[in-house]
Design a protein around this motif. Sequence first.
Motif, PDB file in Angstrom:
ATOM      1  N   THR A   8       0.828  -1.209   0.000  1.00 47.90           N
ATOM      2  CA  THR A   8       0.000   0.000   0.000  1.00 47.90           C
ATOM      3  C   THR A   8       0.859   1.254   0.000  1.00 47.90           C
ATOM      4  O   THR A   8       0.600   2.207  -0.752  1.00 47.90           O
ATOM      5  N   VAL A   9       1.900   1.276   0.838  1.00 43.13           N
ATOM      6  CA  VAL A   9       2.798   2.438   0.868  1.00 43.13           C
ATOM      7  C   VAL A   9       3.489   2.616  -0.482  1.00 43.13           C
ATOM      8  O   VAL A   9       3.584   3.736  -1.020  1.00 43.13           O
ATOM      9  N   GLY A  10       3.964   1.515  -1.058  1.00 42.72           N
ATOM     10  CA  GLY A  10       4.613   1.609  -2.356  1.00 42.72           C
ATOM     11  C   GLY A  10       3.674   2.099  -3.443  1.00 42.72           C
ATOM     12  O   GLY A  10       4.056   2.918  -4.293  1.00 42.72           O
ATOM     13  N   CYS A  11       2.443   1.613  -3.430  1.00 42.69           N
ATOM     14  CA  CYS A  11       1.459   2.055  -4.426  1.00 42.69           C
ATOM     15  C   CYS A  11       1.128   3.529  -4.269  1.00 42.69           C
ATOM     16  O   CYS A  11       0.982   4.258  -5.267  1.00 42.69           O
ATOM     17  N   LEU A  12       1.021   3.999  -3.021  1.00 36.17           N
ATOM     18  CA  LEU A  12       0.707   5.406  -2.796  1.00 36.17           C
ATOM     19  C   LEU A  12       1.832   6.314  -3.283  1.00 36.17           C
ATOM     20  O   LEU A  12       1.575   7.335  -3.944  1.00 36.17           O
ATOM     21  N   VAL A  13       3.069   5.951  -2.965  1.00 32.81           N
ATOM     22  CA  VAL A  13       4.203   6.782  -3.378  1.00 32.81           C
ATOM     23  C   VAL A  13       4.357   6.771  -4.896  1.00 32.81           C
ATOM     24  O   VAL A  13       4.423   7.829  -5.555  1.00 32.81           O
ATOM     25  N   LEU A  14       4.403   5.584  -5.485  1.00 31.62           N
ATOM     26  CA  LEU A  14       4.586   5.475  -6.929  1.00 31.62           C
ATOM     27  C   LEU A  14       3.391   6.038  -7.684  1.00 31.62           C
ATOM     28  O   LEU A  14       3.555   6.747  -8.695  1.00 31.62           O
ATOM     29  N   GLY A  15       2.180   5.741  -7.207  1.00 28.50           N
ATOM     30  CA  GLY A  15       0.985   6.244  -7.881  1.00 28.50           C
ATOM     31  C   GLY A  15       0.890   7.753  -7.839  1.00 28.50           C
ATOM     32  O   GLY A  15       0.494   8.389  -8.825  1.00 28.50           O
ATOM     33  N   PHE A  16       1.278   8.357  -6.695  1.00 30.67           N
ATOM     34  CA  PHE A  16       1.237   9.816  -6.593  1.00 30.67           C
ATOM     35  C   PHE A  16       2.233  10.457  -7.549  1.00 30.67           C
ATOM     36  O   PHE A  16       1.911  11.422  -8.247  1.00 30.67           O
ATOM     37  N   VAL A  17       3.457   9.928  -7.602  1.00 31.76           N
ATOM     38  CA  VAL A  17       4.485  10.499  -8.482  1.00 31.76           C
ATOM     39  C   VAL A  17       4.047  10.383  -9.942  1.00 31.76           C
ATOM     40  O   VAL A  17       4.124  11.365 -10.712  1.00 31.76           O
ATOM     41  N   THR A  69      -0.868  -0.241  -8.290  1.00 27.03           N
ATOM     42  CA  THR A  69      -0.580   1.185  -8.432  1.00 27.03           C
ATOM     43  C   THR A  69      -1.623   1.920  -9.280  1.00 27.03           C
ATOM     44  O   THR A  69      -2.015   3.050  -8.932  1.00 27.03           O
ATOM     45  N   PRO A  70      -2.105   1.376 -10.398  1.00 26.55           N
ATOM     46  CA  PRO A  70      -3.158   2.079 -11.150  1.00 26.55           C
ATOM     47  C   PRO A  70      -4.439   2.318 -10.362  1.00 26.55           C
ATOM     48  O   PRO A  70      -5.181   3.246 -10.673  1.00 26.55           O
ATOM     49  N   PHE A  71      -4.703   1.516  -9.333  1.00 26.89           N
ATOM     50  CA  PHE A  71      -5.870   1.754  -8.490  1.00 26.89           C
ATOM     51  C   PHE A  71      -5.707   3.032  -7.669  1.00 26.89           C
ATOM     52  O   PHE A  71      -6.699   3.568  -7.172  1.00 26.89           O
ATOM     53  N   VAL A  72      -4.483   3.481  -7.507  1.00 26.30           N
ATOM     54  CA  VAL A  72      -4.220   4.768  -6.855  1.00 26.30           C
ATOM     55  C   VAL A  72      -4.198   5.897  -7.875  1.00 26.30           C
ATOM     56  O   VAL A  72      -4.705   6.997  -7.622  1.00 26.30           O
ATOM     57  N   MET A  73      -3.631   5.626  -9.035  1.00 25.62           N
ATOM     58  CA  MET A  73      -3.466   6.672 -10.040  1.00 25.62           C
ATOM     59  C   MET A  73      -4.798   7.158 -10.591  1.00 25.62           C
ATOM     60  O   MET A  73      -4.985   8.367 -10.803  1.00 25.62           O
ATOM     61  N   ARG A  74      -5.737   6.259 -10.812  1.00 22.85           N
ATOM     62  CA  ARG A  74      -6.995   6.651 -11.437  1.00 22.85           C
ATOM     63  C   ARG A  74      -7.770   7.665 -10.592  1.00 22.85           C
ATOM     64  O   ARG A  74      -8.179   8.724 -11.105  1.00 22.85           O
TER      65      ARG A  74
END
Length: 298
Positions: A93-102, A180-185
């Motif tokens: 979750t932390v990795g997805c949030l950081v990568l998705g935000f960037v 990660t795309p679940f954060v990016m969208r």
Amino acid sequence: MGSRATALKERPPVPGAAPDRSAPAEPVPLKAAAIPTWAWAVPPVAVLALVFLYPLALVVRESLAPGAYAEVIGSASFRDALGTTVWLAVAATVGCLVLGFVLAVVIAFVPFPGGKAVSKFIDVFLSFPSFLITLALLFVYGTVGMANGLWTDVTGAAEGPFRFLTTPWGVLLAEITYFTPFVMRPLLAAFSQMETAQLEVASSLGARPLRIVRQVILPEALPALAACGSLVLVLCLNEFGIVLFTGAKGVTTLPMLVYGKAILESDYAAACVVAVVNVALSVGLYVLYRGVSRRAGA
């Protein structure tokens, strides 16, 4: 004569006089039988009870076997699986949030050729099954994958150095890649509603890009990040296909423990206990996710 007939025709009826039965009666609309409001809830509740609540009740009943909870929860395998599940879910979750935000910031605010195509591809990526992403990583970083094959061709070694995919780090990489795309969208949707005037004012005042991201963009993205993080945490907690297809034998999560107890050991009572614990964790995180989403206005 005609005017007299007209006057008689338009004369109002005398009170107490017999009604004129020669005139056709106006049709009375028939009222349809009113259906109670609760009756509309019966079909969906019946379907839900048949396909979900009844099987869940069977699982809970099977888990109530004498001594099942004490035996399973007191076992080292359950504690290890619970710890592995939690740390993998939190780290992913932390990795997805950081990568998705960037990535979302780059796509939304840094113009580059093909930006819209990348944004559309994210929508398509969300429909991919998780095992497909895992298979793609196996083709690239697997024991006989492209990276190891290229290494052996160049160096002449008997085998390549890339073996991390069957470790917990490989599972973590696969989960971050898939979720990660679940954060990016949602972030892209939130960024599309931001007023660009804030960014222009901050830039005109001499703020550098990193400061604009930290003080302008990040506060606007925090509600969406909180909601996305809760959702990804729930999904990672219940992920089964990625762990199975990576072949990480030393990585046992709660869903994998359910699979092992039920399919490999035929210990259905223990499998149901683990399933009930997993469902309880998922429901708790889902309640948290809904609360965060409601506060964020999602």
